[in-house]
Scaffold this motif. Structure first.
Motif, PDB file in Angstrom:
ATOM      1  N   TYR C  76      -8.235 -16.613 -97.822  1.00 22.69           N
ATOM      2  CA  TYR C  76      -8.682 -16.193 -99.150  1.00 22.69           C
ATOM      3  C   TYR C  76      -9.320 -14.814 -99.107  1.00 22.69           C
ATOM      4  O   TYR C  76      -9.187 -14.035-100.048  1.00 22.69           O
ATOM      5  CB  TYR C  76      -9.640 -17.229 -99.748  1.00 22.69           C
ATOM      6  CG  TYR C  76      -8.942 -18.515-100.087  1.00 22.69           C
ATOM      7  CD1 TYR C  76      -7.675 -18.491-100.675  1.00 22.69           C
ATOM      8  CD2 TYR C  76      -9.500 -19.744 -99.807  1.00 22.69           C
ATOM      9  CE1 TYR C  76      -6.999 -19.659-100.970  1.00 22.69           C
ATOM     10  CE2 TYR C  76      -8.839 -20.926-100.102  1.00 22.69           C
ATOM     11  CZ  TYR C  76      -7.584 -20.860-100.671  1.00 22.69           C
ATOM     12  OH  TYR C  76      -6.922 -22.013-100.961  1.00 22.69           O
ATOM     13  N   SER C  83     -13.778  -7.943 -97.244  1.00 21.98           N
ATOM     14  CA  SER C  83     -14.137  -7.024 -96.161  1.00 21.98           C
ATOM     15  C   SER C  83     -13.469  -7.422 -94.844  1.00 21.98           C
ATOM     16  O   SER C  83     -13.338  -8.603 -94.531  1.00 21.98           O
ATOM     17  CB  SER C  83     -15.647  -7.037 -96.002  1.00 21.98           C
ATOM     18  OG  SER C  83     -16.005  -6.365 -94.833  1.00 21.98           O
ATOM     19  N   LEU C  85     -14.821  -6.964 -92.130  1.00 23.67           N
ATOM     20  CA  LEU C  85     -15.909  -7.510 -91.317  1.00 23.67           C
ATOM     21  C   LEU C  85     -15.952  -9.031 -91.424  1.00 23.67           C
ATOM     22  O   LEU C  85     -16.247  -9.717 -90.452  1.00 23.67           O
ATOM     23  CB  LEU C  85     -17.246  -6.928 -91.769  1.00 23.67           C
ATOM     24  CG  LEU C  85     -17.697  -5.645 -91.115  1.00 23.67           C
ATOM     25  CD1 LEU C  85     -19.101  -5.333 -91.556  1.00 23.67           C
ATOM     26  CD2 LEU C  85     -17.671  -5.771 -89.616  1.00 23.67           C
ATOM     27  N   ILE C  86     -15.632  -9.570 -92.610  1.00 23.86           N
ATOM     28  CA  ILE C  86     -15.638 -11.023 -92.759  1.00 23.86           C
ATOM     29  C   ILE C  86     -14.506 -11.608 -91.927  1.00 23.86           C
ATOM     30  O   ILE C  86     -14.674 -12.627 -91.253  1.00 23.86           O
ATOM     31  CB  ILE C  86     -15.506 -11.425 -94.235  1.00 23.86           C
ATOM     32  CG1 ILE C  86     -16.663 -10.846 -95.035  1.00 23.86           C
ATOM     33  CG2 ILE C  86     -15.487 -12.932 -94.374  1.00 23.86           C
ATOM     34  CD1 ILE C  86     -16.674 -11.244 -96.481  1.00 23.86           C
ATOM     35  N   PHE C  88     -13.301 -10.263 -89.241  1.00 19.82           N
ATOM     36  CA  PHE C  88     -13.844 -10.088 -87.905  1.00 19.82           C
ATOM     37  C   PHE C  88     -14.763 -11.267 -87.577  1.00 19.82           C
ATOM     38  O   PHE C  88     -14.642 -11.916 -86.532  1.00 19.82           O
ATOM     39  CB  PHE C  88     -14.582  -8.750 -87.937  1.00 19.82           C
ATOM     40  CG  PHE C  88     -15.365  -8.368 -86.719  1.00 19.82           C
ATOM     41  CD1 PHE C  88     -15.190  -9.010 -85.522  1.00 19.82           C
ATOM     42  CD2 PHE C  88     -16.269  -7.320 -86.793  1.00 19.82           C
ATOM     43  CE1 PHE C  88     -15.915  -8.625 -84.414  1.00 19.82           C
ATOM     44  CE2 PHE C  88     -16.988  -6.936 -85.694  1.00 19.82           C
ATOM     45  CZ  PHE C  88     -16.818  -7.599 -84.508  1.00 19.82           C
ATOM     46  N   GLY C 132     -13.865  -1.203 -86.578  1.00 18.15           N
ATOM     47  CA  GLY C 132     -14.891  -0.606 -87.420  1.00 18.15           C
ATOM     48  C   GLY C 132     -14.719   0.902 -87.536  1.00 18.15           C
ATOM     49  O   GLY C 132     -15.222   1.524 -88.466  1.00 18.15           O
ATOM     50  N   TYR C 135     -13.806   2.681 -90.733  1.00 20.26           N
ATOM     51  CA  TYR C 135     -14.818   3.044 -91.717  1.00 20.26           C
ATOM     52  C   TYR C 135     -15.073   4.548 -91.740  1.00 20.26           C
ATOM     53  O   TYR C 135     -15.307   5.130 -92.788  1.00 20.26           O
ATOM     54  CB  TYR C 135     -16.108   2.286 -91.394  1.00 20.26           C
ATOM     55  CG  TYR C 135     -17.209   2.491 -92.392  1.00 20.26           C
ATOM     56  CD1 TYR C 135     -17.076   2.038 -93.689  1.00 20.26           C
ATOM     57  CD2 TYR C 135     -18.384   3.147 -92.035  1.00 20.26           C
ATOM     58  CE1 TYR C 135     -18.071   2.220 -94.609  1.00 20.26           C
ATOM     59  CE2 TYR C 135     -19.395   3.327 -92.949  1.00 20.26           C
ATOM     60  CZ  TYR C 135     -19.231   2.861 -94.242  1.00 20.26           C
ATOM     61  OH  TYR C 135     -20.226   3.048 -95.146  1.00 20.26           O
ATOM     62  N   PHE C 136     -15.001   5.176 -90.538  1.00 18.90           N
ATOM     63  CA  PHE C 136     -15.306   6.604 -90.485  1.00 18.90           C
ATOM     64  C   PHE C 136     -14.211   7.438 -91.143  1.00 18.90           C
ATOM     65  O   PHE C 136     -14.436   8.562 -91.549  1.00 18.90           O
ATOM     66  CB  PHE C 136     -15.504   7.049 -89.043  1.00 18.90           C
ATOM     67  CG  PHE C 136     -16.738   6.468 -88.449  1.00 18.90           C
ATOM     68  CD1 PHE C 136     -17.987   6.982 -88.789  1.00 18.90           C
ATOM     69  CD2 PHE C 136     -16.685   5.385 -87.606  1.00 18.90           C
ATOM     70  CE1 PHE C 136     -19.137   6.435 -88.272  1.00 18.90           C
ATOM     71  CE2 PHE C 136     -17.823   4.831 -87.082  1.00 18.90           C
ATOM     72  CZ  PHE C 136     -19.047   5.352 -87.417  1.00 18.90           C
ATOM     73  N   GLY C 139     -14.020   5.392 -95.264  1.00 24.30           N
ATOM     74  CA  GLY C 139     -15.257   5.203 -96.019  1.00 24.30           C
ATOM     75  C   GLY C 139     -15.402   3.816 -96.594  1.00 24.30           C
ATOM     76  O   GLY C 139     -16.283   3.564 -97.405  1.00 24.30           O
ATOM     77  N   SER C 140     -14.549   2.896 -96.182  1.00 20.99           N
ATOM     78  CA  SER C 140     -14.685   1.538 -96.694  1.00 20.99           C
ATOM     79  C   SER C 140     -14.057   0.565 -95.719  1.00 20.99           C
ATOM     80  O   SER C 140     -13.185   0.928 -94.939  1.00 20.99           O
ATOM     81  CB  SER C 140     -14.016   1.407 -98.055  1.00 20.99           C
ATOM     82  OG  SER C 140     -14.089   0.064 -98.483  1.00 20.99           O
ATOM     83  N   LEU C 141     -14.519  -0.673 -95.776  1.00 21.37           N
ATOM     84  CA  LEU C 141     -13.917  -1.705 -94.944  1.00 21.37           C
ATOM     85  C   LEU C 141     -13.312  -2.811 -95.795  1.00 21.37           C
ATOM     86  O   LEU C 141     -12.820  -3.794 -95.266  1.00 21.37           O
ATOM     87  CB  LEU C 141     -14.962  -2.314 -93.995  1.00 21.37           C
ATOM     88  CG  LEU C 141     -15.316  -1.473 -92.773  1.00 21.37           C
ATOM     89  CD1 LEU C 141     -16.375  -2.163 -91.942  1.00 21.37           C
ATOM     90  CD2 LEU C 141     -14.100  -1.230 -91.915  1.00 21.37           C
ATOM     91  N   MET C 142     -13.368  -2.659 -97.120  1.00 24.18           N
ATOM     92  CA  MET C 142     -12.751  -3.665 -97.980  1.00 24.18           C
ATOM     93  C   MET C 142     -11.236  -3.503 -97.905  1.00 24.18           C
ATOM     94  O   MET C 142     -10.717  -2.389 -98.018  1.00 24.18           O
ATOM     95  CB  MET C 142     -13.201  -3.498 -99.433  1.00 24.18           C
ATOM     96  CG  MET C 142     -14.702  -3.410 -99.605  1.00 24.18           C
ATOM     97  SD  MET C 142     -15.573  -4.852 -99.028  1.00 24.18           S
ATOM     98  CE  MET C 142     -15.256  -5.969-100.362  1.00 24.18           C
TER      99      MET C 142
END
Lengths: 219, 67, 280, 151
Positions: C76, C83, C85-86, C88, C132, C135-136, C139-142
């Motif tokens: 989901y 993200s 990260l989630i 991850f 990660g 991100y650099f 500018g986002s991880l979504m």
């Protein structure tokens, strides 16, 4: 609240004075998972470990006393609580405090085991965990001195943010408390009996690592 | 666990899963709520369905210890 | 949402079957039919099932539900464009499933699998952290932002190759029969799954299926971008076949070597990303 | 090469060495970084404090008159509605201590009903709870191990 790009929009904040614990989808997932495993620790009975007698077909069950298990369950619940608190903490110093508390609890979880091998590993782990508190608190101190604040929200709103060296110190500290290249001790700790409690060792340190990645990307 | 408990649990999980799905489709509850309900109850439903016939037939046994 | 979930389970099982088939063909064996894993899961779910006497019952059963639950959640997250990260996090939580499955029955074989899972965790998790690095650049991880970014700037696969390699290694280490899958090595019977039989194994299979589907889907979304259904399927299959190829031709590493190889990979990828940051 | 490396890392007795090397490397890098681009001290600190050695409440004095409000900086003042009122209150016993000796600051702070440091116990109260919990956990482990020795 500039962390939306990393972990999603915060949807709930729980303030304790200056220390604001906040829940983003990310931290909420981590928090829920720590809660789930703490509940398993509370409710589950430990398994009975079997071992093969070397060179034969015989096997034996390792005996474990109830008293020892009670203490280990207490320690793993403490570890779970510290993990949950660290997952939602919105303050750098508070986070480092809970990380070091997790380090102490992990030693506690295996301290009651009567296996020399496990205790040796725990001793080595303990030394690292204690040394790791220095970079952890050092990182937090440098952050406060150079930016004047410890709140993750404020730090992420700042242009300069946390200095690089503080970030590196914090990650080294969490590495020491948690996993990264220092896997050998963790793997040896896992040989102790009492599955639900032993698992807490790894749950906590993995969650720590996940949270620190989020913090360092945010600030 | 006794058989009737597992069967009750399965039926309850079935109702929740279908209910959450339907309510999500109609728009009664949000996407997040649907997802959360499915995440919790889908595994219960799966295990329950599979356990429906087989649970409780065997005796406890010692783990596999090799040959 | 239920429909996507069922599709993910069936497709995931099918992917696992294709994986076995491709490995078998490369190694010159006929191999099982590609729907073998679906049949396996059905077969397991009708087998006689109980809990070992020595097991820690709640953990033994609960961890199966956790295995299915976390990957449902991951599905989901990817579908909703949440993200990375989630994702991850959920990947890492799967480690806990391996530990739980391995440690809860009290059998020494399963326990070896669990301990090896700790060893491998220390290298796979930092590998995921390399992602990660995205991100650099963006500018986002979504995931939704990344898809939008790639629609404007072309696929990330080309611009941030090291992060893509990191994710590829992450997926590789989760494939069966791969060089890094030390937790399932055959010298420890079935690794952490040794004591989970019957319905419990079927549950683990379902979790595995969703996991395979989610990881492949996420890789395509993150590094290639949004594709139409047919192209998406083709991309996922291509990725799968490349993974199967590596699994077929490489030997399994010894536990600590597997960690060291991945560590070295991390160091190289981090330096490479650093160079990209300096240039860009 | 990789085999040697993994054998070394797999030995738990080498862990402390490896970690020490990592910490020293980061510290050295930090010092180098400090030479290249010095970190500047942020003047506008969140928790400023001026030590007044002559005050009987030293080192917990935050200024202000008793029963009056004191200016204290906090990150989120809206979360601490009693900010600034806490330090300025002394119980009669604490007031007596404060009047008799200039060396009782810590005693006044720690005895029940004494002054409460604004920052320590009010705005950053959760930190104090966490610190005490760490001590408690460590004590629990130590006492468990000690009592096991006697069995």
């Amino acid at each position: 609240m500039a962390s939306a790009g990393v972990a999603g929009e915060p949807f709930f904040a729980l303030p304790f004075g200056d220390i604001v614990n906040y829940f983003t989808p990310y931290t909420a997932v981590l928090f829920g998972f720590a809660l789930l495993f703490t509940l398993i620790c509370i409710l589950s009975r430990p398994e009975q470990q079997l071992d093969v007698v070397f060179g034969t077909d015989a096997y034996y069950a390792k005996g474990v006393t109830g008293k020892e298990l009670r203490f280990r369950r207490f320690m793993s619940i403490a570890c779970g609580c510290a993990t949950m608190a660290a997952m939602v903490s919105g303050d750098v110093f508070n986070f480092t405090l809970f990380v070091s508390m997790v380090g102490v609890c992990i030693i506690g979880i295996v301290a009651a085991v009567k296996s020399r091998h496990v205790l040796d590993a725990a001793y080595n782990y303990g030394i690292i965990a204690i040394v790791a508190t220095i970079p952890l608190f050092g990182g937090a101190a440098i952050t406060l001195a150079t930016t004047g604040t410890l709140s993750i929200w404020e730090l992420s709103a700042m242009a300069s943010g946390m200095p690089l060296i503080a970030k590196m110190l914090i990650i080294v500290g969490v590495m020491g408390e948690g996993i990264a290249p220092f896997y050998a001790a963790k793997a040896e700790l896992f040989r102790a009996p009492g599955a639900p409690y032993v698992i807490m060792i790894h749950v906590s340190s993995l969650l720590m690592f996940l949270r620190v990645v989020e913090i360092l990307l945010t600030v | 666990m006794e058989k009737w408990k597992v069967q009750t649990m399965t039926i309850a999980a079935f109702i929740v899963v279908i209910g959450a799905w339907a309510a999500g489709l109609v728009g009664l509850i949000g996407q997040g709520a649907t997802a959360a309900l499915l995440v919790v109850f889908f595994p219960v439903l799966c295990l329950g369905m599979m356990l429906w016939w087989t649970l409780g037939k065997g005796e406890d046994d010692l783990p596999f210890m090799g040959y | 949402m239920l429909v996507e979930l069922v599709i993910a389970v069936v497709m995931g099982l099918l992917f696992l079957g294709i994986h076995r088939k491709v490995i078998a063909r490369i190694q010159g064996r006929p191999g099982p039919p590609i729907w073998q894993e679906i049949l396996h899961t059905l077969k397991f779910s009708f087998k006689e099932t109980w809990v070992p006497r020595t097991a820690s019952t709640l953990l033994y059963v609960g961890i199966i539900a956790v295995a299915m639950g976390i990957w449902t959640a991951a599905l989901y997250v990817v579908l909703a464009g949440g993200s990375i990260l989630i994702l991850f996090g959920i990947y890492m939580l799967h480690k806990m499933v391996e530990h739980g499955v391995g440690l809860s029955p009290g059998s020494p074989y399963a326990k070896f699998g669990g301990i090896r899972s700790v060893i491998s965790a220390s290298s796979e998790i930092p590998l995921f952290a390399v992602i990660g690095g995205i991100y650099f650049f963006t500018g986002s991880l979504m995931i939704s932002d990344l898809v939008a970014y790639q629609a404007d700037n072309g696929p990330l696969l080309l611009s941030i190759l090291p992060a893509a390699i990191a994710m590829y290694l992450v997926i590789l280490s989760k494939m069966h029969y791969g060089p890094f899958s030390i937790v399932e090595a055959k010298e420890i019977v079935s690794g952490y799954q040794t004591e989970h039989f019957g319905v419990w194994r079927a549950g683990l299979q379902i979790g595995d299926a969703i996991k395979t589907f989610v990881l492949l889907y996420a890789f395509v979304l993150i590094f290639v971008g949004q594709l139409g259904p047919v192209l998406l399927l083709v991309a996922m299959l291509a990725l799968l076949v490349s993974l199967s190829f590596i699994c077929a031709v490489s030997p399994m590493l010894s536990p600590y070597d597997s960690v060291t190889v991945q560590m070295v990979a991390i160091c190289i990828l981090v330096v490479w990303l650093g160079v990209l940051v300096v240039i860009g | 090469m990789i085999g040697r490396l993994s054998r070394y890392l797999a030995d738990i007795d080498n862990l402390t060495t490896v970690y020490a090397v990592v910490v020293v490397a980061v510290a050295a890098f930090g010092i180098l970084l400090l030479v290249v681009s010095p970190l500047s001290y942020e003047e506008e600190q969140l928790y400023p404090k001026s030590i007044d050695p002559t005050s009987p409440l030293n080192p917990y004095e935050r200024g202000g008159d008793p029963f009056n409000r004191t200016e204290v900086l906090a990150q989120y003042p809206e979360n601490s509605p009693y900010l600034g009122y806490v330090t300025s209150y002394l119980t009669p016993l604490s007031a007596f201590f404060a009047a008799t000796s200039p060396y009782m600051g810590t005693t006044i702070l720690t005895h029940p009903g004494g002054i409460i440091d604004e920052i320590l116990y009010n705005t950053r109260g959760l930190d104090t709870v966490a610190e005490t919990s760490i001590l408690f956990v460590a004590f629990a482990i130590a006492s468990f191990l000690f009592r096991r020795e006697e069995e």
